[in-house]
Write a protein that holds these residues in place. Structure first.
Motif, PDB file in Angstrom:
ATOM      1  N   LEU A   1       0.562  -1.562   0.029  1.00  0.00           N
ATOM      2  CA  LEU A   1      -0.123   0.009   0.134  1.00  0.00           C
ATOM      3  C   LEU A   1       0.890   1.190  -0.258  1.00  0.00           C
ATOM      4  CD1 LEU A   1      -2.793  -0.640   2.342  1.00  0.00           C
ATOM      5  CD2 LEU A   1      -3.194  -0.815   0.236  1.00  0.00           C
ATOM      6  N   LEU A   2       1.759   1.284   0.905  1.00  0.00           N
ATOM      7  CA  LEU A   2       3.126   2.370   0.742  1.00  0.00           C
ATOM      8  C   LEU A   2       3.679   2.801  -0.542  1.00  0.00           C
ATOM      9  CD1 LEU A   2       4.748   1.828   3.748  1.00  0.00           C
ATOM     10  CD2 LEU A   2       3.168   3.816   3.085  1.00  0.00           C
ATOM     11  N   ALA A   3       3.461   1.191  -1.379  1.00  0.00           N
ATOM     12  CA  ALA A   3       4.602   1.970  -2.664  1.00  0.00           C
ATOM     13  C   ALA A   3       3.038   2.142  -3.945  1.00  0.00           C
ATOM     14  CB  ALA A   3       4.933   0.209  -2.744  1.00  0.00           C
ATOM     15  N   VAL A   4       1.851   1.977  -3.364  1.00  0.00           N
ATOM     16  CA  VAL A   4       0.845   1.772  -4.301  1.00  0.00           C
ATOM     17  C   VAL A   4       0.270   3.236  -4.040  1.00  0.00           C
ATOM     18  CG1 VAL A   4      -1.683   2.009  -5.446  1.00  0.00           C
ATOM     19  CG2 VAL A   4      -0.177  -0.431  -4.930  1.00  0.00           C
ATOM     20  N   TRP A   5       0.097   3.812  -2.881  1.00  0.00           N
ATOM     21  CA  TRP A   5      -0.221   5.584  -2.572  1.00  0.00           C
ATOM     22  C   TRP A   5       0.692   6.302  -2.617  1.00  0.00           C
ATOM     23  CZ3 TRP A   5      -5.298   5.865  -3.972  1.00  0.00           C
ATOM     24  CH2 TRP A   5      -6.164   4.984  -3.202  1.00  0.00           C
ATOM     25  N   ARG A   6       1.860   5.703  -2.184  1.00  0.00           N
ATOM     26  CA  ARG A   6       2.895   6.463  -1.707  1.00  0.00           C
ATOM     27  C   ARG A   6       2.612   8.388  -0.537  1.00  0.00           C
ATOM     28  NH1 ARG A   6       5.744   7.642  -7.669  1.00  0.00           N
ATOM     29  NH2 ARG A   6       3.729   8.141  -7.994  1.00  0.00           N
ATOM     30  N   PRO A   7       1.937   7.642   0.547  1.00  0.00           N
ATOM     31  CA  PRO A   7       1.219   8.942   1.167  1.00  0.00           C
ATOM     32  C   PRO A   7       2.429   9.967   1.557  1.00  0.00           C
ATOM     33  CG  PRO A   7       1.713   6.938   2.184  1.00  0.00           C
ATOM     34  CD  PRO A   7       2.447   6.389   0.740  1.00  0.00           C
ATOM     35  N   TRP A   8       3.821  10.048   1.508  1.00  0.00           N
ATOM     36  CA  TRP A   8       4.368  10.393   2.002  1.00  0.00           C
ATOM     37  C   TRP A   8       4.328  12.317   1.269  1.00  0.00           C
ATOM     38  CZ3 TRP A   8       6.258   6.250   0.483  1.00  0.00           C
ATOM     39  CH2 TRP A   8       6.591   5.775  -0.914  1.00  0.00           C
ATOM     40  N   ARG A   9       3.395  11.767   0.035  1.00  0.00           N
ATOM     41  CA  ARG A   9       3.706  13.299  -0.429  1.00  0.00           C
ATOM     42  C   ARG A   9       2.891  13.659  -0.004  1.00  0.00           C
ATOM     43  NH1 ARG A   9       1.797  10.296  -6.465  1.00  0.00           N
ATOM     44  NH2 ARG A   9       0.491   9.449  -5.147  1.00  0.00           N
ATOM     45  N   ARG A  10       2.039  14.122   0.754  1.00  0.00           N
ATOM     46  CA  ARG A  10       1.413  15.139   1.189  1.00  0.00           C
ATOM     47  C   ARG A  10       1.131  14.905   2.524  1.00  0.00           C
ATOM     48  NH1 ARG A  10      -3.180  14.777   4.391  1.00  0.00           N
ATOM     49  NH2 ARG A  10      -5.647  16.649   3.751  1.00  0.00           N
ATOM     50  N   SER A  11       1.423  16.189   3.224  1.00  0.00           N
ATOM     51  CA  SER A  11       1.402  16.076   4.663  1.00  0.00           C
ATOM     52  C   SER A  11      -0.107  16.214   5.961  1.00  0.00           C
ATOM     53  CB  SER A  11       1.699  17.428   5.266  1.00  0.00           C
ATOM     54  OG  SER A  11       1.364  18.989   4.975  1.00  0.00           O
TER      55      SER A  11
ATOM     56  N   ALA B   1     -10.642   8.629   9.712  1.00  0.00           N
ATOM     57  CA  ALA B   1      -8.845   8.915   9.014  1.00  0.00           C
ATOM     58  C   ALA B   1      -9.404   8.889   7.444  1.00  0.00           C
ATOM     59  CB  ALA B   1      -8.184   7.257   9.388  1.00  0.00           C
ATOM     60  N   GLY B   2     -10.446   8.868   6.653  1.00  0.00           N
ATOM     61  CA  GLY B   2     -10.689   8.990   5.604  1.00  0.00           C
ATOM     62  C   GLY B   2     -10.768   9.866   5.162  1.00  0.00           C
ATOM     63  N   ARG B   3     -11.680  11.383   5.830  1.00  0.00           N
ATOM     64  CA  ARG B   3     -11.727  12.233   5.096  1.00  0.00           C
ATOM     65  C   ARG B   3     -10.611  13.310   4.847  1.00  0.00           C
ATOM     66  NH1 ARG B   3     -15.600  14.315  10.757  1.00  0.00           N
ATOM     67  NH2 ARG B   3     -17.440  12.526  10.377  1.00  0.00           N
ATOM     68  N   ALA B   4      -8.856  12.786   5.672  1.00  0.00           N
ATOM     69  CA  ALA B   4      -8.092  13.044   5.187  1.00  0.00           C
ATOM     70  C   ALA B   4      -7.385  13.416   3.397  1.00  0.00           C
ATOM     71  CB  ALA B   4      -7.033  12.773   5.834  1.00  0.00           C
ATOM     72  N   ASP B   5      -7.083  11.592   3.258  1.00  0.00           N
ATOM     73  CA  ASP B   5      -7.206  11.175   1.825  1.00  0.00           C
ATOM     74  C   ASP B   5      -7.730   9.492   2.013  1.00  0.00           C
ATOM     75  OD1 ASP B   5      -5.128   9.077   0.065  1.00  0.00           O
ATOM     76  OD2 ASP B   5      -5.870  11.660  -1.252  1.00  0.00           O
ATOM     77  N   GLY B   6      -7.766   9.103   0.936  1.00  0.00           N
ATOM     78  CA  GLY B   6      -8.515   7.878   1.431  1.00  0.00           C
ATOM     79  C   GLY B   6      -7.615   6.752   1.580  1.00  0.00           C
ATOM     80  N   GLY B   7      -6.433   6.567   0.122  1.00  0.00           N
ATOM     81  CA  GLY B   7      -5.533   5.984   0.018  1.00  0.00           C
ATOM     82  C   GLY B   7      -4.416   6.237   1.214  1.00  0.00           C
ATOM     83  N   GLN B   8      -4.399   7.380   1.298  1.00  0.00           N
ATOM     84  CA  GLN B   8      -2.904   8.436   2.903  1.00  0.00           C
ATOM     85  C   GLN B   8      -3.771   7.253   3.330  1.00  0.00           C
ATOM     86  OE1 GLN B   8      -3.157  12.580   3.679  1.00  0.00           O
ATOM     87  NE2 GLN B   8      -1.005  11.434   3.544  1.00  0.00           N
TER      88      GLN B   8
END
Length: 296
Positions: free
Chosen positions: A53-63, A167-174
């Motif tokens: 999931l980290l590889a797919v969504w790359r959640p670190w791109r958004r703070s 939690a999903g209100r921020a960004d679902g994938g993140q």
């Protein structure tokens, strides 16, 4: 306008395939228990799922704000507890009944605060099914600690839904990616303590990676296909078949045969879940079943 039958065939097939993948992953996971235990298997499942999931969504791109991070941490902790408790229940229960017992968590959440007689009737049906699985001298009686662990997994599932909504209100994938990372951090110490260095054997890691793909990446993708093409009620009713799919696959893959009473108990839970989903009023609160997001 009514959709043509061929337009519904694809999402229904995708959803059923996702359920087969998810429960097939559970059966493979159970085959790992003799080597690394339930906690070790759970740690591999959530650990590899987190990496995917980290590889797919790359959640670190958004703070993340502090508030968002807090909800994601709670969501991930519930996700980790749900996986660990469910796998622990499988050390004492067949997969099909364990899934059915676990369903009671989101079912109770779905009717929380309801005063409609029909909702209480559906819950009574689920309780009747659960009663058939209790060790009260009947033909369907199962291990009481196993049932308690599956019920605890159901409570964690309900918390997962509640925290996931926030939690999903921020960004679902993140939220899903970071949540699974938190789940891995929660479960991994228990898994390493139980399995030791055997956990890192190449063959074990390969099977753990297969479990993660079957239980997360593939069903998640297929359920998203279905959710985009099916209304929420149809999606929820079809998802209610999951305990039966789990029992059938457990019998086919690892030879877990159930008694007629246990099958009746599963059927009652399925009927209760489908009934609550089909007759429930539209609401903004969580539904009886969560949207696909790596449930187990």
């Amino acid at each position: 306008m009514r959709r043509p039958d061929h337009a519904l065939a694809l999402p229904i097939a995708a959803l059923l395939t996702g359920m087969v993948s998810l429960q097939g992953g559970a059966a493979i996971a159970k085959s790992l228990f003799p080597a690394i235990g339930a906690a070790g298997t759970a740690s591999l499942r959530v650990g590899f799922s987190a990496l995917v999931l980290l590889a797919v969504w790359r959640p670190w791109r958004r703070s993340l704000s502090t508030r968002e991070a807090g909800w994601i941490a709670l969501y991930g902790a519930a996700l980790g507890a749900m996986n660990l408790l469910f796998y622990l229940s499988l050390t004492r229960l067949p997969i099909g009944p364990a899934v059915a017992v676990e369903f009671t968590g989101p079912l109770l959440l779905a009717v929380a605060g309801s005063r409609r007689p029909t909702d209480f009737a559906w819950i009574a049906l689920a309780v009747l099914g659960l009663g058939l699985l209790l060790p009260l001298g009947g033909a369907g009686g199962l291990d009481p600690l196993g049932i308690a662990l599956a019920l605890a997994a159901g409570v964690a599932w309900a918390l997962y839904i509640l925290f996931g909504q926030r939690a999903g209100r921020a960004d679902g994938g993140q939220a899903v990616a970071f949540g699974m990372l938190v789940a891995a951090l929660v479960v991994a110490p228990v898994g390493v303590a139980e399995a030791g260095t055997v956990l890192f054997a190449p063959a074990t890691l390969a099977l753990g990676f297969a479990v993660a793909l079957l239980s997360s990446a593939l069903p998640y993708s297929l359920e998203m296909v279905a959710l985009r093409r099916l209304d929420r009620t149809s999606f929820g009713v079809l998802m209610s078949l999951e305990p039966a799919v789990a029992a059938l696959l457990a019998y086919a893959l690892i030879g877990e045969a159930l008694t007629p009473v246990q099958w009746l108990a599963i059927a009652l839970v399925i009927a209760a879940s489908a009934g609550i989903t089909a007759t429930g009023r539209p609401r903004t609160a969580p539904t009886s079943l969560p949207e696909p997001a790596t449930r187990r």
